[in-house]
Design a protein around this motif. Structure first.
Motif, PDB file in Angstrom:
ATOM      1  N   UNK A  79       0.943  -1.020   0.061  1.00 48.58           N
ATOM      2  CA  UNK A  79       0.189   0.052   0.185  1.00 48.58           C
ATOM      3  C   UNK A  79       0.795   1.137  -0.128  1.00 48.58           C
ATOM      4  N   UNK A  80       0.356   2.450  -0.150  1.00 49.08           N
ATOM      5  CA  UNK A  80       1.222   3.591  -0.260  1.00 49.08           C
ATOM      6  C   UNK A  80       1.858   3.887   0.958  1.00 49.08           C
ATOM      7  N   UNK A  81       1.356   3.484   2.030  1.00 45.23           N
ATOM      8  CA  UNK A  81       2.094   3.508   3.392  1.00 45.23           C
ATOM      9  C   UNK A  81       2.796   2.524   3.656  1.00 45.23           C
ATOM     10  N   UNK A  82       3.253   1.375   2.896  1.00 44.24           N
ATOM     11  CA  UNK A  82       3.999   0.580   3.302  1.00 44.24           C
ATOM     12  C   UNK A  82       3.239  -0.829   3.736  1.00 44.24           C
ATOM     13  N   UNK A  83       2.140  -1.065   3.653  1.00 47.36           N
ATOM     14  CA  UNK A  83       1.586  -2.280   4.322  1.00 47.36           C
ATOM     15  C   UNK A  83       1.346  -3.344   3.246  1.00 47.36           C
ATOM     16  N   UNK A  84       2.144  -4.421   3.315  1.00 48.94           N
ATOM     17  CA  UNK A  84       2.165  -5.437   2.442  1.00 48.94           C
ATOM     18  C   UNK A  84       0.790  -6.089   2.417  1.00 48.94           C
ATOM     19  N   UNK A  85       0.236  -6.428   1.121  1.00 47.55           N
ATOM     20  CA  UNK A  85      -0.990  -6.906   0.927  1.00 47.55           C
ATOM     21  C   UNK A  85      -0.967  -8.380   1.189  1.00 47.55           C
ATOM     22  N   UNK A  86       0.341  -8.992   0.885  1.00 47.19           N
ATOM     23  CA  UNK A  86       0.366 -10.364   1.173  1.00 47.19           C
ATOM     24  C   UNK A  86       1.656 -10.676   2.049  1.00 47.19           C
ATOM     25  N   UNK A  87       1.444 -11.645   2.662  1.00 43.97           N
ATOM     26  CA  UNK A  87       2.799 -12.273   3.599  1.00 43.97           C
ATOM     27  C   UNK A  87       3.591 -13.154   3.242  1.00 43.97           C
ATOM     28  N   UNK A  88       4.711 -13.336   2.827  1.00 43.51           N
ATOM     29  CA  UNK A  88       5.682 -14.333   2.717  1.00 43.51           C
ATOM     30  C   UNK A  88       5.967 -15.182   3.561  1.00 43.51           C
ATOM     31  N   UNK A  89       5.633 -16.478   3.573  1.00 43.66           N
ATOM     32  CA  UNK A  89       5.932 -17.236   4.748  1.00 43.66           C
ATOM     33  C   UNK A  89       6.549 -18.588   4.385  1.00 43.66           C
ATOM     34  N   UNK A  90       7.445 -19.228   4.933  1.00 46.37           N
ATOM     35  CA  UNK A  90       7.943 -20.600   4.539  1.00 46.37           C
ATOM     36  C   UNK A  90       7.653 -21.605   5.533  1.00 46.37           C
TER      37      UNK A  90
END
Length: 424
Positions: A79-90
């Motif tokens: 998002x414009x303020x830096x909030x990721x729309x998805x989360x990488x996870x292993x």
């Protein structure tokens, strides 16, 4: 910061013809410590290679550059303020009717390994056969004192949340967010949470695997090996399930660099909702109602007439039966006295299937265990919370390696447009 990042990408690009990077070079390009590079390797985010005669590992520059780009804000990825729309996870992958912990079938892992061993696998990518967790005496003392001060009607999640906060107060090193320190917290916090719960038998002793210690806090009955196996397997199956609501809360807390105790507390706060950790209690009460009436028909009718979902049925991530439920039902057949509850569960599924294709989920299987073992309706919530604590720690460790405060979505304002007059 963007200029530095661009320079890092340009430097990495020079090695994209097959040149390998040293650990120090990879760490500099990623902007992390060398030990973090190896953490990326253990979580499957980077691959390493050691040539004969070399003292250290080397890394593909193109792969390092790609990871560096993912670790920063990218067009269309934030998002414009830096909030990721998805989360990488292993950690966990859910695929159709199965799910996997670090690429290994979770149901098979839980069938062959204890809860503590699975927790270590999630945290470190390594199995430690026979590992058990030990609670520090100081933490247990303060946690029990805090829990015992709660009103008698307090629920299990209330007790666990208070125990986590109390244990944090006697750990002066809780603000050390290094992987080794967080792992130390995890191995001590989980048994402390269990030890803080009031025992159901006076002669209960806190020794042996965690499942045995937890059993004495869920029911006053003597444990048999079949029941203990079901409980231990349930803990292992429930240890993580991708980004459930409580896990997302944990990652938000970890993104703000809250310590591990605080991150777990955030997860416990969300878990208490009836659509999450408390759902097994609703299934428990429904099972008792079916056993009392002798048939599921009128019970299902009452639920539908009241406009409620049938607890213990359906899961938005699985088109068929929840694999966790299938694994537990198979083991519950060997539990003495479980057959009436199992038959009631089958009646619920078959009765509902006449109208809608819903399958059993893990809450219904947990309810069979708690009913058959003479546990309270809240016992399933306790099992869920204790089990999931290990998964929350795994996500906390993973999030600490990401950019701080990245989970900052922007709000879509829908209120009155300014300027508005001052209120009188």
């Amino acid at each position: 910061m963007d200029t530095v990042a661009t320079m890092r990408d340009q430097e990495a690009a020079h090695g994209q013809d097959g040149t390998r990077l040293s650990t120090r070079e990879a760490a500099e390009l990623l902007g992390v410590k060398p030990e973090t590079v190896y953490a990326y390797v253990s979580r499957g985010q980077l691959s390493s290679r050691r040539e004969p005669g070399d003292r250290g590992s080397t890394f593909d520059a193109k792969e390092v550059a790609a990871l560096a780009r993912r670790n920063r804000r990218e067009p269309g990825g934030s998002s414009p303020t830096g909030g990721d729309l998805s989360v990488r996870t292993g950690i966990t992958l859910i695929d159709k009717d199965r799910y996997y912990f670090r690429g290994v079938d979770a149901a098979e892992l839980a069938a062959r390994h204890s809860y503590e061993e699975i927790a270590e696998w999630l945290w470190t990518g390594q199995l430690r056969p026979g590992v058990t967790f030990t609670a520090p005496d100081t933490a247990v003392t303060v946690a029990r004192r805090a829990v015992n001060a709660l009103p008698e009607h307090s629920g299990p999640t209330d007790r666990l949340r208070v125990a986590a906060v109390a244990a944090a107060t006697v750990d002066p090193l809780r603000f050390d967010l290094s992987p080794d320190a967080v792992l130390g917290v995890a191995r001590a916090l989980i048994p402390t949470l269990v030890a803080a719960l009031p025992p159901r038998r006076r002669d209960h002793r806190d020794e042996g695997p965690l499942a045995r210690r937890l059993w004495g806090r869920l029911t006053g009955r003597n444990p048999d090996e079949a029941s203990l196996r079901v409980l231990d397997t349930a803990l292992g199956l429930l240890v993580d399930h991708d980004l459930a609501a409580s896990t997302l809360a944990v990652r938000v807390a970890a993104s703000a660099r809250a310590h591990a105790y605080a991150a777990v507390s955030a997860g416990l706060g969300v878990l208490e909702g009836p659509l999450h950790g408390a759902a097994s209690g609703l299934a428990h009460r429904m099972l008792l109602d079916v056993l009392d009436r002798g048939t599921a028909g009128p019970v299902i009718a009452d639920e539908l007439r009241a406009g409620r979902r049938i607890p213990g049925l359906g899961h938005r991530l699985y088109p068929g039966e929840d694999p966790r439920a299938g694994a537990l039902f198979a083991l519950l057949k060997d539990v003495p006295g479980a057959e009436p509850a199992l038959a009631a569960a089958r009646d619920i599924v078959s009765t509902t299937a006449r109208h809608t294709p819903l399958h059993a989920n893990v809450d219904l299987a947990l309810a069979v265990l708690t009913v058959a073992s003479g546990m309270d309706a809240t016992a399933g919530e306790t099992v869920f919370a204790v089990a999931r604590t290990a998964g929350w720690i795994a996500h906390t460790l993973e999030e600490y390696e990401e950019r701080p405060l990245r989970m900052r979505p922007s709000g879509r304002y829908v209120g009155p447009r300014p300027p508005q007059p001052l209120p009188r």
